[in-house]
Design a protein around this motif. Structure first.
Motif, mmCIF file in Angstrom:
data_model
loop_
_atom_site.group_PDB
_atom_site.id
_atom_site.type_symbol
_atom_site.label_atom_id
_atom_site.label_comp_id
_atom_site.label_asym_id
_atom_site.label_seq_id
_atom_site.Cartn_x
_atom_site.Cartn_y
_atom_site.Cartn_z
ATOM 1 N N ASP A 222 0.820 -1.204 0.000
ATOM 2 C CA ASP A 222 0.000 0.000 0.000
ATOM 3 C C ASP A 222 0.867 1.274 0.000
ATOM 4 O O ASP A 222 0.613 2.222 0.738
ATOM 5 C CB ASP A 222 -0.931 0.003 1.221
ATOM 6 C CG ASP A 222 -2.091 0.980 1.019
ATOM 7 O OD1 ASP A 222 -2.485 1.198 -0.149
ATOM 8 O OD2 ASP A 222 -2.572 1.539 2.028
ATOM 9 N N LEU B 112 1.838 7.705 -6.477
ATOM 10 C CA LEU B 112 1.559 6.319 -6.095
ATOM 11 C C LEU B 112 0.416 6.330 -5.091
ATOM 12 O O LEU B 112 0.492 6.965 -4.048
ATOM 13 C CB LEU B 112 2.805 5.666 -5.482
ATOM 14 C CG LEU B 112 4.060 5.600 -6.373
ATOM 15 C CD1 LEU B 112 5.181 4.863 -5.663
ATOM 16 C CD2 LEU B 112 3.759 4.960 -7.722
ATOM 17 N N LYS B 113 -0.657 5.600 -5.454
ATOM 18 C CA LYS B 113 -1.864 5.667 -4.615
ATOM 19 C C LYS B 113 -2.141 4.301 -3.999
ATOM 20 O O LYS B 113 -3.250 3.781 -4.093
ATOM 21 C CB LYS B 113 -3.054 6.106 -5.472
ATOM 22 C CG LYS B 113 -2.839 7.479 -6.100
ATOM 23 C CD LYS B 113 -3.936 7.810 -7.101
ATOM 24 C CE LYS B 113 -3.651 9.156 -7.747
ATOM 25 N NZ LYS B 113 -4.547 9.447 -8.862
ATOM 26 N N GLY B 114 -1.126 3.726 -3.402
ATOM 27 C CA GLY B 114 -1.325 2.413 -2.778
ATOM 28 C C GLY B 114 -0.838 1.294 -3.683
ATOM 29 O O GLY B 114 -1.636 0.549 -4.245
ATOM 30 N N ARG C 3 2.433 4.746 -0.836
ATOM 31 C CA ARG C 3 1.961 6.032 -1.364
ATOM 32 C C ARG C 3 3.120 7.002 -1.505
ATOM 33 O O ARG C 3 4.029 7.001 -0.688
ATOM 34 C CB ARG C 3 0.903 6.629 -0.425
ATOM 35 C CG ARG C 3 -0.371 5.877 -0.474
ATOM 36 C CD ARG C 3 -1.370 6.268 0.585
ATOM 37 N NE ARG C 3 -2.517 5.374 0.449
ATOM 38 C CZ ARG C 3 -3.499 5.563 -0.434
ATOM 39 N NH1 ARG C 3 -3.487 6.622 -1.227
ATOM 40 N NH2 ARG C 3 -4.492 4.696 -0.526
ATOM 41 N N LYS C 4 3.047 7.780 -2.570
ATOM 42 C CA LYS C 4 4.093 8.781 -2.801
ATOM 43 C C LYS C 4 3.480 9.985 -3.504
ATOM 44 O O LYS C 4 2.785 9.845 -4.503
ATOM 45 C CB LYS C 4 5.196 8.183 -3.686
ATOM 46 C CG LYS C 4 6.188 9.202 -4.231
ATOM 47 C CD LYS C 4 7.087 9.728 -3.136
ATOM 48 C CE LYS C 4 7.941 10.887 -3.633
ATOM 49 N NZ LYS C 4 8.684 11.531 -2.530
ATOM 50 N N SER C 5 3.732 11.167 -2.940
ATOM 51 C CA SER C 5 3.223 12.387 -3.561
ATOM 52 C C SER C 5 4.374 13.328 -3.867
ATOM 53 O O SER C 5 5.367 13.361 -3.157
ATOM 54 C CB SER C 5 2.254 13.113 -2.613
ATOM 55 O OG SER C 5 1.227 12.244 -2.216
ATOM 56 N N ASN D 44 5.682 8.208 1.136
ATOM 57 C CA ASN D 44 4.922 9.000 2.107
ATOM 58 C C ASN D 44 3.970 8.145 2.937
ATOM 59 O O ASN D 44 3.442 8.602 3.938
ATOM 60 C CB ASN D 44 4.100 10.085 1.400
ATOM 61 C CG ASN D 44 4.973 10.995 0.555
ATOM 62 O OD1 ASN D 44 4.738 11.155 -0.638
ATOM 63 N ND2 ASN D 44 5.996 11.562 1.164
ATOM 64 N N GLU E 132 -0.486 13.172 -6.090
ATOM 65 C CA GLU E 132 -0.234 11.826 -5.577
ATOM 66 C C GLU E 132 0.069 10.910 -6.765
ATOM 67 O O GLU E 132 -0.791 10.673 -7.618
ATOM 68 C CB GLU E 132 -1.427 11.312 -4.786
ATOM 69 C CG GLU E 132 -1.058 10.057 -4.009
ATOM 70 C CD GLU E 132 -2.147 9.634 -3.026
ATOM 71 O OE1 GLU E 132 -3.329 9.719 -3.382
ATOM 72 O OE2 GLU E 132 -1.789 9.220 -1.906
ATOM 73 N N GLY F 13 -1.425 5.151 -10.591
ATOM 74 C CA GLY F 13 -0.674 5.028 -9.347
ATOM 75 C C GLY F 13 -0.901 3.754 -8.563
ATOM 76 O O GLY F 13 -0.579 3.691 -7.377
ATOM 77 N N THR F 14 -1.453 2.741 -9.211
ATOM 78 C CA THR F 14 -1.591 1.450 -8.533
ATOM 79 C C THR F 14 -1.219 0.338 -9.510
ATOM 80 O O THR F 14 -1.134 0.563 -10.717
ATOM 81 C CB THR F 14 -3.048 1.180 -8.076
ATOM 82 O OG1 THR F 14 -3.881 1.181 -9.244
ATOM 83 C CG2 THR F 14 -3.529 2.226 -7.088
#
Lengths: 227, 242
Positions: free
Chosen positions: B9, B20-22, B11-13, B57, B18, B215-216
């Motif tokens: 999961d 990477l969303k998980g 995440r990176k913004s 993040n 954002e 992002g997933t």
């Protein structure tokens, strides 16, 4: 106009001129490497240092680049005297030159460091090199190679600026010229000779620094292309 | 067997964006994983998180036994375990090919000059460029430079190699020679993660393919997946690509 040139002083003061030339060369030679080190350290500090280092380096660079060298020399020479530190005019001159050329070198080196693509630093870091190793083996050699012609100009300017050191009675070439002129009243001839000597010495220094460039940049020597 | 890389999961913004969303993905030792997807789908960012070129993040990211989400791990030790090759090669232009390769082993692992030279020759033979050892990068073609970059990474004996669109700057012929080197590495059992637009190559070489979208990891499977996509997004992606 029937001015008669008289170079007869050359016989009597030839030795003084020679000594003055050597002092000019020596002053320049011993100032170049410390000046480069100070300048590079400042550039690195200004680019990568913690905030207080950045600020200190900026103050130094701006203070020096925005005041005349002759004032810096006086300030150092008489300032030290006030602190009752007695120092030979030669050493005062060298310290002033190093401080002065260091500030200009800092700006040149900063340009050199900033011109290196970010990918180079990223690649060094991804190979597990430390910050210092990256600086020393990847960034510094590329920065110096890119700005080398500007550094050579700067050091030549510094050599010419040694003429100011006669103001604190360092008997370098210009100082010697003042004296000969005062004794002989042959100002025009004296400064003609001095100009020719400066020209010769600068040509020599340029040749040495250009030759040095060929030694320290093997890639450039082999390929002849800019980095 | 434990996975060598585990995204959980993640995440990176970048600022408010954002990227990477998980992301959840396991990478097993000795396997080849291809990250595919459109530009902006987060595949390069995900790859760069693996060697901490980007800090995540949220979520968890384990790489070679280190928890990157906790911080406090030894970055330089991580970088020794994880090699990376970039799209733009990033060879050091002031050093010869051999010097490029010898630099990190000598300065980081402190091995001797002769040993480093032998190592450089060994990895250069692996990529078929032994005769270029004493040339400078600018004397080589793009494909050769990229193979040197691979060799430079190999010389650190990494446990895991990352490839970030390594053929995107090359013409088809040069792409072929670089892919051949990567394929040989895969056969030797090197664990690899590659971001690529070479679908045929991904299908042939990769043990697992992660199609990234928004992002997933949108769809995960083997090479077969590209022939029979389940999601309409992947369908459209391979439809437009092949």
């Amino acid at each position: 106009m029937n001015y008669e040139f008289d170079f007869s002083f050359l016989g009597e003061y030839g030795q003084d001129l020679w000594d003055g030339t050597l002092l000019t060369l020596w002053m320049t030679a011993v100032s170049i490497i410390p000046g480069f080190v100070v300048g590079t350290a400042c550039a690195v500090g200004r680019l990568y240092g913690p905030p207080w280092v950045r600020k200190a380096a900026t103050v130094y660079v701006e203070a020096i680049r925005n005041t005349p060298l002759v004032i810096q020399v006086f300030w150092l020479f008489f300032g030290l005297a006030v602190l009752s530190v007695r120092i030979d005019a030669f050493y005062a001159a060298v310290i002033a030159l190093v401080i002065n050329v260091g500030a200009y070198t800092a700006e040149i080196m900063r340009a050199g460091f900033e011109s290196i693509p970010k990918g180079q630093i990223e690649a060094a870091s991804c190979l597990a090199l430390s910050r210092w190793q990256s600086l020393l083996y990847v960034q510094l050699p590329q920065a110096v190679e890119r700005v080398y012609p500007a550094l050579v100009s700067q050091f030549i300017l510094m050599m010419l600026a040694t003429s100011i050191m006669s103001q604190i009675s360092a008997p370098e070439l210009t100082g010697v010229a003042y004296q000969i002129q005062a004794f002989t009243f042959r100002g025009f001839e004296v400064y003609l000779v001095i100009a020719v000597i400066y020209l010769a010495v600068v040509t020599l220094l340029r040749a040495i620094l250009t030759g040095l460039g060929k030694v320290i940049f093997p890639r450039r020597r082999r390929l002849g292309t800019p980095l | 067997m434990e996975p060598i890389v585990r995204f959980k999961d993640v995440r990176k913004s970048f600022g408010t964006l954002e990227v990477l969303k998980g992301v959840t993905l396991d990478i097993m030792p000795g396997t080849v994983t291809a990250l595919i997807g459109r530009s902006g789908s987060g595949k390069s960012t995900a790859l760069r998180c693996i060697n901490a070129l980007e800090q995540i993040n949220g979520g968890e990211l384990h790489v070679c036994g280190r928890a990157l989400h906790n911080g406090g791990f030894d970055l330089r030790a991580l970088r020794q375990d994880v090699g990376i090759v970039f799209q733009s090669y990033n060879l050091f232009p002031h050093l010869t090919v051999a010097q490029n390769i010898m630099l990190a082993p000598r300065r980081v692992k402190k091995i001797g000059k002769d040993e480093a030279r032998a190592l450089a020759e060994e990895v250069l033979s692996q990529v078929g460029l032994l005769e270029k050892a004493d040339n400078y990068p600018e004397q080589l073609s793009g494909g050769q430079q990229q193979r040197v970059a691979i060799a430079r990474s190999l010389a650190m004996k990494p446990k895991l190699m990352l490839f970030d669109e390594v053929t995107s700057a090359l013409d088809p012929e040069l792409t072929g020679e670089v892919l051949k080197v990567i394929e040989k590495l895969a056969e030797s059992g090197m664990t690899m993660v590659l971001v690529t637009h070479e679908m045929n190559f991904a299908e042939r070489v990769a043990d697992q393919i992660a199609f990234m979208h928004h992002g997933t990891v949108w769809e995960l499977g083997s090479g077969e997946m590209l022939r029979a996509p389940k999601t309409p997004e992947l369908q459209q992606f391979v439809g437009s690509g092949l």
